[in-house]
Design an enzyme around this catalytic site. Structure first.
Site, short mmCIF file in Angstrom:
data_model
loop_
_atom_site.label_atom_id
_atom_site.label_comp_id
_atom_site.label_asym_id
_atom_site.label_seq_id
_atom_site.Cartn_x
_atom_site.Cartn_y
_atom_site.Cartn_z
N GLU A 91 -39.77 13.83 17.15
CA GLU A 91 -40.57 14.40 18.24
C GLU A 91 -41.24 13.35 19.12
O GLU A 91 -42.00 13.70 20.02
CB GLU A 91 -41.62 15.36 17.65
N TRP A 94 -39.34 24.82 10.28
CA TRP A 94 -38.09 24.49 9.57
C TRP A 94 -38.37 23.83 8.24
O TRP A 94 -37.49 23.74 7.39
CB TRP A 94 -37.17 23.63 10.45
N ASP A 95 -39.60 23.38 8.05
CA ASP A 95 -40.01 22.81 6.77
C ASP A 95 -39.56 23.68 5.61
O ASP A 95 -39.14 23.19 4.56
CB ASP A 95 -41.54 22.69 6.71
N LYS A 127 -39.80 9.18 15.11
CA LYS A 127 -40.87 9.71 14.28
C LYS A 127 -40.39 10.01 12.86
O LYS A 127 -41.17 9.95 11.90
CB LYS A 127 -41.41 11.00 14.93
N GLN A 128 -39.13 10.39 12.74
CA GLN A 128 -38.57 10.71 11.42
C GLN A 128 -37.06 10.68 11.54
O GLN A 128 -36.53 10.71 12.65
CB GLN A 128 -39.04 12.08 10.95
#
Lengths: 728, 728
Positions: free
Chosen positions: B477, B337-338, B588-589
């Protein structure tokens, strides 16, 4: 000429190009000299070929399998071009073809008459051998004749550094170059283990009208090239002497390799072949077995023994014979119990010096075995189920199954009879050779360390009043995580008893060694003294009718008649699945019967016969382990139907020659190749060694007229010559 | 000269030999042209180098990772020997050194003054570029001067077929040869996917006293060699034009490659460089961003955008940009998806044609996405978490953990927001470009297929009266197997609503396409009509204070103040373990914050501010995902502290230039390289696109004097020029 058999039984010939069996035949035509070994690929290459050259002891790291033998540059590579057309059997027409493996001297010959796609034609003959007289040397001779075209012909003799294990690379490029007009070298280094290899070649080409020489120093590919104008009637001859040294042998492998290649070129192909043949002759004088009246068995047996001799390290005590010898990627060069139980008897009784090297490998890998014992919480030494350079456990924990799923491999954790198998080989070696120095300096330490391991491994259970060994895999790998596997328990028992014998011998013969050893192993006299009693209390379940239960609960498993599953072309494990097959009495290979074979002095004839009769129909002899049939045949020859034994023996002899199990492309079945000697000698010939002078009680199958072999017994060579009066 | 910035901000210079950072700098000096790309290795090689050249779309099978981009022969390789001493910075003395990457034209220059171990000295300059004007072409120019010795000097220009992905080989040798006096070629084929590659080179060498030329046709290593007698004062110049075609491009890659190399050599290095520069200039005219008042940010931002442009396929609709561009082995060239969420906005607004290619990649991989949906028991299309040539799922199921243990990777099974992310990019592209033809012919099919998937994925629960999506992984994640991840649920909701918009548009604009599409997708009007209501019933848990629960049960997890764990140099997952970290609120983000960013029109400012304030201290911005900081910085620039945003922005800009995360040797962080554009444009500049004419509401950090960029909006280029009055 080598002894004792018609010439045609010394040669294995292929009469047609093996288009659809190339990789099978690559394995079959493997040659070697105990230092290194090469598969039977074509000199010019072939699309999809799996050419390998392995040098004993040269391992490097690899994912999953942890460590593997490293593929070396194909020393026998030679490219031939007619104008721009490259000689390769993947194209053009093959007008004539044969390939001979001469087992008397290890010479592999191939002759091809080939027509290129554009119609250029010639006959090309290659001969190569890996020198038994100078183990670092291998030589190729070639001849191009009956040339039916006019034009440019070029020959490229390279040391092809572009080499990998299948698709995985192990080498770093260090150096390369040429030395004078006729030789070149390549220096490589393994990426993880840092082993340096020096590979050299010296080339001679002879042609009436001369040639133009050029050396191409292309990186990774030092190439000597010979360009000539060919015309009908020309004859081009040449030879290439290759030398391999590694930093395991000498400090400066390249300079050794370069120096020797040049001087071997001067000595020449014929003379080095003669020196090589002398060694082969002497090997066969000791190891040959002749079966008169059955040429197929005679030749095929010889082929199997040839493949063991090719892989047997004659000058190195730090390596052993892997489950696929040095002939393919199967099991990555790892060493199993195959060596001690299946291969070693042949070497102990015919090549005791080589046998000692193999036992020294186990001595030299004791540190790895101690690490394994410690990691699992035990004492002493626990040999690796799969062993490589250091003796540490290198069985993969997981492998990829047929569906791409991961399969957990438990053998490295819990297949624990291997340590006893090593001790068993030591006992056999000692008994046959009387090599007391070996026992004093090395053997006793292995035996005590093994006994320490089993003593710490035994689990005492007060309610049964017995010691148990729970959660193991026996020789029958269809059943995992079983308790009290009879084979494992019996062998542990045997080790603990044998250590008593070693103790008595050592304390008598060399009390100093005994004291030093106790200290080194941190072993007390009390502990040592307790082993025989422990041995006597190890659990073994024997039914009233004498049938030994393979493991606790085995008799309760379901029984299906194998015949109801015929015809089949896969193992019972494939049919039922890894989990499924555990629910049945099917076994992968002899397990109780294997114990009865090894410990035959412990059981009376009647009990052996009954157990053999009980387990035979339960054993997956056709698609189970390739270790099974030879032991089964040996036992049948002694205690069953000799003709049945003969049939099993014959199919075992052809395991690789006919790719019976479909996986010969992965390499020679080393255990089976070694164990056929036991079928002949312990089975049909009935050699008895237990006490006094060796004796025989043959039971020969129909048609066998005469069986001859030798054994070494206490440094004496004893010939046996059995005639047809023993045929049943 | 390229527009809008001082010359020094167009060049990234390295002033000393990066002895201890070679592989980091190999990544940093990656160049490319959207067709192929090469890491910044040295022409002459370096011990342990990890040189790669990847060509978009050329994948081959590999264990564990399933498929990977295949490393091509190092087209820029050049060996130089002074007598027998090989020029290599691993030996000898480096007297002078610099390396320049010119972002204005993609030219990479290196100049070294080197003294060999035996004292031979010269200055050597290399210049190379990968041609934007002819994407199959790359060129190297070299010059050897200030020679301080007398003797033999040889130059070897090879096409080194000895190439592998790290240690794994992908190529079969097909053919090679020379064509005339100055060129040679190599033909290879990938082992599993059967892609043929033709690689050619044409070489020119110029030296006053001439040279002796030889072509070495050594297998795998066609090598053109130039031997000369050098003396002080000599100047040796040369150039090498390399051309790469594959069977993905043309039927006869070799003949194309050979023909073009020869003609490019005639055109010459200077002229081809000029043509290349023209393309670069035009790319930068659209894509450049200038930050006056902050040279570091200006230059580093340009570097990041340069790396995106280098990897962006300008002429291929079947490939996309992998998570590490084409610059290293990380993630094996797989697409995440980056691309859609982090990289695409930069391209949608500055290079819409390239953006379309990337969206067409998703269209062309719909078959793979349909297979994945079907295999998991869903309808429509489920894009792969990791995608490669075919769009089938190629996320490894297991990877080896730091201790050699196997770690199960669940993303390929249950990280399911990717399909919505693709649709989101389609919406953005359509909104920006007004490319109705794309929606009609391709976009609508993707959107409907995605909606079909989510509609079948939703799980109705009568007691809650809601639809749920259970057992997923969200952008965070650190938490696996969660239920009702807010991001996933919101995006699924958004897809189902957006499909209504597509439906209305399509039925109005092209009823025929609508009918055909329904038939093709086996989709009923009823099903389509039910989506908006389904969307409205998807579960989302919002606390009374407006904080959105990241997933069911998140609020119940333990909270630890991150500051109590400082100083640290590893991720929170490394500290607590894969299982352990799931027990905490650490993420994580950005996850909820990511949803708020993408769907900012759905939430009011106050709620966004409060959620940002809530989640920021829970986010592992330093060692969590490299995707985190850019989005976090964008949101802070809009809804938080601009100086904090600037600090995060700067460290993100330097992710690869300074190897902030320690894994730049694996390749460029593509998502971060693309997303810094969003920080600048959507964050600091506050570009608003929701309705009508684009507008800005800047919040510039201190010191920034002027920010300039362009965007394309409905085929018009709109320049923005923000001055310092917006600085806060």
């Amino acid at each position: 000429m080598a002894p004792n058999a018609p010439i045609e039984n010394w040669i294995f010939r292929e009469i047609a190009f093996p288009k659809d069996h190339y990789s099978h035949k690559e394995t079959v035509f493997t040659i070697g000299n105990g230092y290194f070994s090469s598969r039977g690929g074509f000199e010019e290459g072939y699309p999809g070929e799996n050419a390998t050259t392995f040098v004993h002891g040269v391992f490097n790291d690899v994912p999953i399998f942890k460590t593997e033998l490293v593929n070396f540059p194909k020393w026998y590579s030679l490219r031939i071009l007619f104008e721009d057309e490259e000689f390769n059997l993947g194209a053009g027409k093959i007008l004539d073809y044969y390939r001979d493996l001469n087992m008397a001297n290890g010479l592999l010959t191939r002759r091809v008459t080939w027509q290129s796609p554009q119609g250029r034609q010639a006959t090309i003959q290659f001969e190569r051998f890996m020198d038994m007289a100078n183990i670092h040397h291998a030589a190729l001779r070639f001849c191009i004749y009956d040339i039916c075209f006019e034009g440019r012909l070029s020959i490229q003799a390279a040391i092809p550094g572009v080499v990998s294990n299948e698709r995985y690379r192990h080498w770093r490029h260090i150096n390369q170059g040429s030395c004078g007009e006729n030789s070149s070298f390549l220096e490589l280094k393994t990426m993880n283990t840092g082993i340096r290899a020096g590979i050299s070649q010296a080339v001679h080409v002879s042609v009436d009208n001369g040639y133009q020489y050029a050396y191409w120093d292309a990186q990774w590919m030092p190439t000597q090239t010979y360009l000539m104008e060919a015309k009908p009637g020309d004859r081009i001859e040449g030879s290439k002497h290759s030398v391999v040294y590694t930093s395991r042998d000498v400090d400066q492998p390249v300079s050794h390799a370069v120096k020797e290649a040049t001087s071997l070129l001067k000595i020449g192909f014929d003379q080095t072949l003669r020196e090589n043949q002398k060694v082969w002759t002497s090997l066969w004088e000791d190891s040959n077995v002749t079966i008169e009246g059955d040429d197929l068995a005679d030749r095929a047996l010889r082929y199997n023994l040839f493949q063991v001799l090719v892989a047997a390290p004659r000058q190195d005590e730090t390596v052993s014979i892997g489950a696929k010898t040095l002939s393919g990627y199967g099991y990555r060069g790892h060493v199993f119990w195959d060596t001690e139980i299946f291969i070693l008897p042949f070497l102990i009784y015919t090549q005791p010096k080589i046998a000692k090297n193999l036992l020294m490998y186990r001595y030299n890998t004791l540190p790895g075995a101690r690490i394994k014992a410690k990691e699992q919480g035990f004492e002493g030494a626990m040999f690796a189920w799969e062993s490589a350079a250091t003796g540490e456990e290198v069985t993969p924990k997981w492998v990829t199954g047929p569906e791409g799923d991961l399969v957990r491999v438990w053998c490295g954790d819990i297949e624990q009879h291997i340590t006893a198998d090593v001790v068993y080989a030591i006992k056999q070696y000692w008994q046959a050779t009387g090599d007391d120095a070996f026992i004093k300096n090395y053997g006793a330490e292995i035996v005590f360390s093994a006994a320490q391991f089993y003593a710490s491994r035994l689990e005492w259970q007060p309610d049964t009043g017995s010691y148990h060994i729970r959660d193991v895999i026996g020789p029958d790998e269809y059943h995992e995580h079983v308790n009290d596997n009879a084979f494992t328990n019996l062998m542990a028992m045997w080790v603990l008893e044998f250590s008593k014998q070693i103790y008595h011998w050592l304390i008598t013969e060399s009390p100093k060694t005994y004291t030093a050893l106790l200290k080194k192993l941190n072993l007390t006299k009390q502990a040592l003294g307790s082993w025989p009693e422990m041995a006597s209390k190890i659990a073994l379940h024997v039914r009233d009718d004498g049938i030994i239960e393979q493991f606790a609960g085995y008799f309760d498993l379901e029984r299906i008649d194998q015949e109801t599953l015929e015809p089949r072309d896969q193992s019972l494990q494939s049919i039922y699945g890894i989990e499924g097959v555990q629910q049945y009495q099917f076994i992968k290979q002899p397990d109780v019967v294997m114990a009865l074979y090894l410990l035959r002095g412990w059981f009376d004839r009647q009990q052996i016969i009954e157990n053999l009769a009980f387990f035979t129909p339960r054993t997956d002899l056709s698609y189970g382990s390739s270790l099974g049939p030879s032991i089964q045949a040996t036992m049948l020859a002694r205690y069953g139907d000799v003709e049945e034994a003969k049939a099993l023996f014959l199919s075992t002899l052809l395991t690789d020659l006919e790719n019976n199990r479909g996986n010969t492309p992965d390499g020679i079945h080393a255990a089976s190749a070694g164990a056929v000697w036991q079928v002949t000698v312990f089975g049909f010939s009935g050699l008895k060694l237990s006490e006094g002078e060796p004796d025989i009680s043959p039971r020969l199958p129909q048609g066998w007229k005469r069986v001859r072999f030798n054994i070494y017994w206490k440094n004496r060579k004893i010939p046996f010559d059995i005639n047809q009066k023993y045929a049943l």
